[in-house]
Design a protein around this motif. Structure first.
Motif, PDB file in Angstrom:
ATOM      1  N   MET A   9       0.589  -1.345   0.264  1.00 54.63           N
ATOM      2  CA  MET A   9       0.191   0.085   0.323  1.00 54.63           C
ATOM      3  C   MET A   9       0.741   1.137   0.006  1.00 54.63           C
ATOM      4  SD  MET A   9      -3.483  -1.357   2.531  1.00 54.63           S
ATOM      5  CE  MET A   9      -3.976  -2.333   1.998  1.00 54.63           C
ATOM      6  N   ASN A  10       2.015   1.897   1.004  1.00 51.57           N
ATOM      7  CA  ASN A  10       3.078   2.699   0.570  1.00 51.57           C
ATOM      8  C   ASN A  10       3.225   2.619  -0.389  1.00 51.57           C
ATOM      9  OD1 ASN A  10       3.017   3.839   2.991  1.00 51.57           O
ATOM     10  ND2 ASN A  10       4.434   2.328   4.439  1.00 51.57           N
ATOM     11  N   TYR A  11       3.678   1.378  -1.243  1.00 55.64           N
ATOM     12  CA  TYR A  11       4.033   1.692  -3.022  1.00 55.64           C
ATOM     13  C   TYR A  11       3.454   2.528  -4.093  1.00 55.64           C
ATOM     14  CZ  TYR A  11       6.199   0.100  -6.993  1.00 55.64           C
ATOM     15  OH  TYR A  11       6.881  -0.166  -8.044  1.00 55.64           O
ATOM     16  N   ILE A  12       2.273   1.704  -3.519  1.00 53.54           N
ATOM     17  CA  ILE A  12       1.388   2.175  -4.452  1.00 53.54           C
ATOM     18  C   ILE A  12       0.703   4.033  -4.353  1.00 53.54           C
ATOM     19  CG2 ILE A  12       0.013   0.667  -4.629  1.00 53.54           C
ATOM     20  CD1 ILE A  12      -2.408   1.053  -3.184  1.00 53.54           C
ATOM     21  N   ILE A  13       1.261   4.061  -2.563  1.00 56.88           N
ATOM     22  CA  ILE A  13       0.365   6.072  -2.765  1.00 56.88           C
ATOM     23  C   ILE A  13       2.141   6.319  -3.037  1.00 56.88           C
ATOM     24  CG2 ILE A  13       0.920   7.238  -0.741  1.00 56.88           C
ATOM     25  CD1 ILE A  13      -0.783   5.096   0.980  1.00 56.88           C
ATOM     26  N   LYS A  14       3.212   6.023  -3.181  1.00 52.05           N
ATOM     27  CA  LYS A  14       4.464   6.963  -3.402  1.00 52.05           C
ATOM     28  C   LYS A  14       4.267   6.754  -5.120  1.00 52.05           C
ATOM     29  CE  LYS A  14       7.429   5.375   0.103  1.00 52.05           C
ATOM     30  NZ  LYS A  14       8.431   4.321   0.487  1.00 52.05           N
ATOM     31  N   MET A  15       3.728   5.757  -5.897  1.00 51.94           N
ATOM     32  CA  MET A  15       2.830   5.985  -7.654  1.00 51.94           C
ATOM     33  C   MET A  15       1.979   6.765  -7.279  1.00 51.94           C
ATOM     34  SD  MET A  15       3.520   1.701  -8.300  1.00 51.94           S
ATOM     35  CE  MET A  15       2.377   2.354 -10.138  1.00 51.94           C
ATOM     36  N   GLY A  16       1.244   8.023  -6.339  1.00 47.73           N
ATOM     37  CA  GLY A  16       0.562   8.480  -6.626  1.00 47.73           C
ATOM     38  C   GLY A  16      -0.996   8.056  -6.146  1.00 47.73           C
ATOM     39  N   ALA A  17      -1.257   7.470  -6.006  1.00 41.61           N
ATOM     40  CA  ALA A  17      -2.998   7.037  -5.415  1.00 41.61           C
ATOM     41  C   ALA A  17      -3.328   7.596  -4.807  1.00 41.61           C
ATOM     42  CB  ALA A  17      -2.611   5.173  -5.244  1.00 41.61           C
ATOM     43  N   ASP A  18      -4.618   8.389  -4.187  1.00 46.05           N
ATOM     44  CA  ASP A  18      -4.650   9.418  -2.786  1.00 46.05           C
ATOM     45  C   ASP A  18      -5.467   8.315  -2.715  1.00 46.05           C
ATOM     46  OD1 ASP A  18      -3.731  11.195  -4.048  1.00 46.05           O
ATOM     47  OD2 ASP A  18      -5.230  12.490  -4.892  1.00 46.05           O
ATOM     48  N   GLY A  19      -6.098   6.286  -2.343  1.00 45.50           N
ATOM     49  CA  GLY A  19      -6.778   5.716  -1.819  1.00 45.50           C
ATOM     50  C   GLY A  19      -6.896   4.558  -2.324  1.00 45.50           C
ATOM     51  N   TRP A  20      -8.149   3.774  -2.043  1.00 42.89           N
ATOM     52  CA  TRP A  20      -8.178   2.428  -3.286  1.00 42.89           C
ATOM     53  C   TRP A  20      -9.863   2.276  -2.969  1.00 42.89           C
ATOM     54  CZ3 TRP A  20      -4.045   2.689  -0.326  1.00 42.89           C
ATOM     55  CH2 TRP A  20      -3.874   2.096   1.393  1.00 42.89           C
ATOM     56  N   MET A  21      -9.895   0.920  -3.070  1.00 43.21           N
ATOM     57  CA  MET A  21     -11.157   0.093  -2.847  1.00 43.21           C
ATOM     58  C   MET A  21     -10.796  -1.443  -2.609  1.00 43.21           C
ATOM     59  SD  MET A  21     -13.292  -1.388  -6.825  1.00 43.21           S
ATOM     60  CE  MET A  21     -14.816  -2.762  -6.089  1.00 43.21           C
ATOM     61  N   GLY A  22     -11.169  -1.283  -1.606  1.00 45.93           N
ATOM     62  CA  GLY A  22     -10.701  -1.950  -0.549  1.00 45.93           C
ATOM     63  C   GLY A  22     -11.587  -3.614  -0.565  1.00 45.93           C
ATOM     64  N   ASP A  23     -12.114  -3.742  -2.152  1.00 48.68           N
ATOM     65  CA  ASP A  23     -13.306  -4.796  -2.040  1.00 48.68           C
ATOM     66  C   ASP A  23     -13.223  -5.955  -1.397  1.00 48.68           C
ATOM     67  OD1 ASP A  23     -14.745  -5.851  -3.803  1.00 48.68           O
ATOM     68  OD2 ASP A  23     -14.699  -6.098  -5.619  1.00 48.68           O
ATOM     69  N   PHE A  24     -13.789  -6.715  -1.289  1.00 48.57           N
ATOM     70  CA  PHE A  24     -13.946  -8.201  -0.678  1.00 48.57           C
ATOM     71  C   PHE A  24     -13.686  -8.139   0.977  1.00 48.57           C
ATOM     72  CE2 PHE A  24     -15.271 -10.542  -4.015  1.00 48.57           C
ATOM     73  CZ  PHE A  24     -15.653 -12.272  -3.521  1.00 48.57           C
ATOM     74  N   ALA A  25     -13.232  -9.055   1.794  1.00 48.05           N
ATOM     75  CA  ALA A  25     -12.476  -9.402   2.831  1.00 48.05           C
ATOM     76  C   ALA A  25     -13.654  -9.815   3.485  1.00 48.05           C
ATOM     77  CB  ALA A  25     -11.680  -7.853   2.989  1.00 48.05           C
ATOM     78  N   GLU A  26     -15.197  -9.994   3.042  1.00 47.13           N
ATOM     79  CA  GLU A  26     -15.849 -10.762   3.652  1.00 47.13           C
ATOM     80  C   GLU A  26     -15.975 -12.401   3.288  1.00 47.13           C
ATOM     81  OE1 GLU A  26     -18.309 -10.063  -0.100  1.00 47.13           O
ATOM     82  OE2 GLU A  26     -16.076  -8.569   1.762  1.00 47.13           O
ATOM     83  N   TRP A  27     -15.283 -13.002   2.263  1.00 42.38           N
ATOM     84  CA  TRP A  27     -15.713 -14.056   2.123  1.00 42.38           C
ATOM     85  C   TRP A  27     -14.058 -14.938   2.136  1.00 42.38           C
ATOM     86  CZ3 TRP A  27     -17.784 -15.838  -3.485  1.00 42.38           C
ATOM     87  CH2 TRP A  27     -18.656 -16.681  -3.310  1.00 42.38           C
ATOM     88  N   LEU A  28     -15.336 -15.568   3.809  1.00 47.69           N
ATOM     89  CA  LEU A  28     -13.671 -15.781   4.745  1.00 47.69           C
ATOM     90  C   LEU A  28     -14.344 -17.299   4.702  1.00 47.69           C
ATOM     91  CD1 LEU A  28     -10.707 -15.538   6.647  1.00 47.69           C
ATOM     92  CD2 LEU A  28     -12.028 -15.811   8.385  1.00 47.69           C
ATOM     93  N   PRO A  29     -13.456 -18.758   4.415  1.00 50.99           N
ATOM     94  CA  PRO A  29     -13.987 -19.835   4.635  1.00 50.99           C
ATOM     95  C   PRO A  29     -14.275 -20.138   5.815  1.00 50.99           C
ATOM     96  CG  PRO A  29     -12.301 -19.969   3.254  1.00 50.99           C
ATOM     97  CD  PRO A  29     -12.547 -18.092   3.596  1.00 50.99           C
ATOM     98  N   SER A  30     -15.000 -20.863   6.430  1.00 52.98           N
ATOM     99  CA  SER A  30     -15.786 -21.201   7.072  1.00 52.98           C
ATOM    100  C   SER A  30     -14.766 -22.224   7.864  1.00 52.98           C
ATOM    101  CB  SER A  30     -17.842 -21.294   7.526  1.00 52.98           C
ATOM    102  OG  SER A  30     -17.218 -22.863   6.481  1.00 52.98           O
ATOM    103  N   ASP A  31     -14.176 -22.892   7.009  1.00 50.53           N
ATOM    104  CA  ASP A  31     -14.052 -24.232   7.866  1.00 50.53           C
ATOM    105  C   ASP A  31     -12.512 -23.824   7.898  1.00 50.53           C
ATOM    106  OD1 ASP A  31     -13.025 -23.756   4.844  1.00 50.53           O
ATOM    107  OD2 ASP A  31     -13.120 -26.258   4.287  1.00 50.53           O
ATOM    108  N   SER A  32     -11.541 -22.529   7.677  1.00 55.75           N
ATOM    109  CA  SER A  32     -10.224 -22.299   7.650  1.00 55.75           C
ATOM    110  C   SER A  32      -9.746 -21.649   9.474  1.00 55.75           C
ATOM    111  CB  SER A  32     -10.004 -21.200   6.722  1.00 55.75           C
ATOM    112  OG  SER A  32     -11.244 -19.726   6.811  1.00 55.75           O
TER     113      SER A  32
END
Length: 419
Positions: A9-32
């Motif tokens: 994330m630091n790398y893409i901020i240094k490239m000039g990104a002002d933010g991002w779409m923090g997509d997903f993260a809710e589909w955690l397998p129940s058997d993990s």
């Protein structure tokens, strides 16, 4: 893992990104199983499922807040749990179907926004025309335009190419779509001071920007309404969310309401009205007393970006105030500017309206639009004055209302008076 993602994330901020779409993260397998480095124990994915998106948002919040260059950055997410309102800048509705279907299409957008608002999440948006087309056809022109109208009167307006970008309808498909999209993009952008004020208030009080009518007008008729909402305290929005609908029953709480586009007036005792809804039109109302601050409609962006287009501070400070007479009201912007409307008389003679500032009558505008007024419709006027003053609305030599502006800034403004 956290160290690795932060490095990226630091790398893409240094490239000039002002933010991002923090997509997903809710589909955690129940058997993990996840290793907890603090307790030195493994925990099941089923037990951590609700917490997982919050942990993901915490990492994103930390990396953005750790920047010291003064640039404003945001991220947006589609999942959450307890703690999300304090972490995520924006939440969007997820991957709706590119359809009018009630199960997961356009009609779901308003109930999701109302529900998130109750949970403390106000900066809410959605994919215009939806995303998912695996079980239904791609988006068409009607769906795209209706969704665009809803997007313009949402806290966040955002387009998406969807799962089938070559088949989905988009803003540039034909001349009519371009013109309608441009109209509503301008409307949304111009509402910046109003929406930012509501967002600031939401952060301080928890009162949502997009809210159920029942939060503001808790009468028995509004609890089950899921196709209308209040956008802040002043604007009632009733989008068309069903296919081939060119008339819509719209409930208006008791009071006098004025359409924000057509200048039509409705006196309601708490009842439904049949509103004509051609494809390019969304029913939007403001109750008498409403104060809506906007920026100029020719401003393309209010973000300080390094390109050929730049906007001056003078332009950004200029205000267009939509003022709906009829009731006392006040509005304080996010920057501290205060507007106050005080009704003095109920006298109403629309043929003899004039305006005074500091006890001096304003002339009718000719070429120079400064300290003057002009009639713009059957019951609408535009008044061009400066900030930090009090304007009087006069009908047949009698003061009907007073409108005062107090600000730390000196700026010009146009007050659009709806009589």
């Amino acid at each position: 893992a956290i160290r690795w993602i932060k490095e990226n994330m630091n790398y893409i901020i240094k490239m000039g990104a002002d933010g991002w779409m923090g997509d997903f993260a809710e589909w955690l397998p129940s058997d993990s199983f996840l290793y907890n480095s603090k307790t030195k124990k493994y925990e099941s994915g089923l037990d951590i499922h609700n917490l997982y998106p919050v942990l993901w948002q915490k990492v994103q919040r930390e990396i953005i807040d750790s920047q010291t260059d003064g640039i404003e950055r945001i991220f947006f997410v589609r999942s959450g749990w307890f703690g999300t309102p304090a972490l995520a800048d924006v939440v969007w509705a997820g991957d709706q179907r590119t359809s009018f279907d009630e199960d997961d299409g356009l009609p779901t957008i308003i109930p999701i926004g109302i529900g998130l608002g109750i949970c403390g999440i106000s900066n809410y948006g959605h994919d215009i025309a939806g995303y998912q087309s695996t079980t239904n056809p791609p988006s068409d022109k009607e769906l795209y335009i209706r969704w665009t109208e809803l997007g313009a009167y949402s806290p966040i307006m955002r387009t998406h190419h969807g799962y089938m970008p070559l088949l989905n309808w988009s803003w540039e498909k034909d001349e009519e779509t371009i013109n309608i999209f441009k109209k509503y993009a301008i409307i949304h952008s111009s509402l910046f001071p109003y929406l930012k004020t509501m967002s600031k208030r939401s952060a301080e009080t928890g009162i949502p920007i997009m809210k159920s009518l029942s939060l503001q007008f808790p009468d028995e008729n509004v609890w089950l309404i899921k196709d209308s909402y209040m956008l802040g305290d002043e604007i009632l929005v009733s989008p068309v969310t069903t296919k081939e609908t060119y008339e819509k029953l719209v409930y208006l709480p008791a009071g006098r309401w004025i359409t924000i586009e057509q200048d039509a007036e409705y006196i309601s005792n708490g009842e439904f009205f049949t509103i004509k809804t051609p494809l390019e039109y969304i029913p939007v109302f403001v109750r008498e007393g409403g104060i809506i601050p906007q920026i100029r409609e020719d401003i393309l962006t209010n973000v300080d970006i390094k390109n050929e287009y730049s906007v001056s501070e003078e332009k950004l400070r200029y205000r267009i105030i939509k003022l709906f007479l009829g009731m006392d009201n006040s509005f304080t912007e996010y920057n501290g500017t205060k507007y106050q409307l005080k009704m003095v008389s109920k006298k109403k003679d629309e043929k003899f309206i004039s305006f005074t500032v500091n006890n001096k009558s304003l002339p009718i505008c000719l070429e120079d639009r400064n300290n003057c007024f002009m009639k713009t419709g059957d019951r609408t006027y535009s008044v061009f004055i400066n900030s930090n003053t009090t304007m009087e609305i006069v009908s047949s030599d009698e003061v009907v209302a007073k409108f005062s502006i107090e600000s730390d800034f000196d700026f010009d403004m146009e007050i659009r008076v709806y009589y």
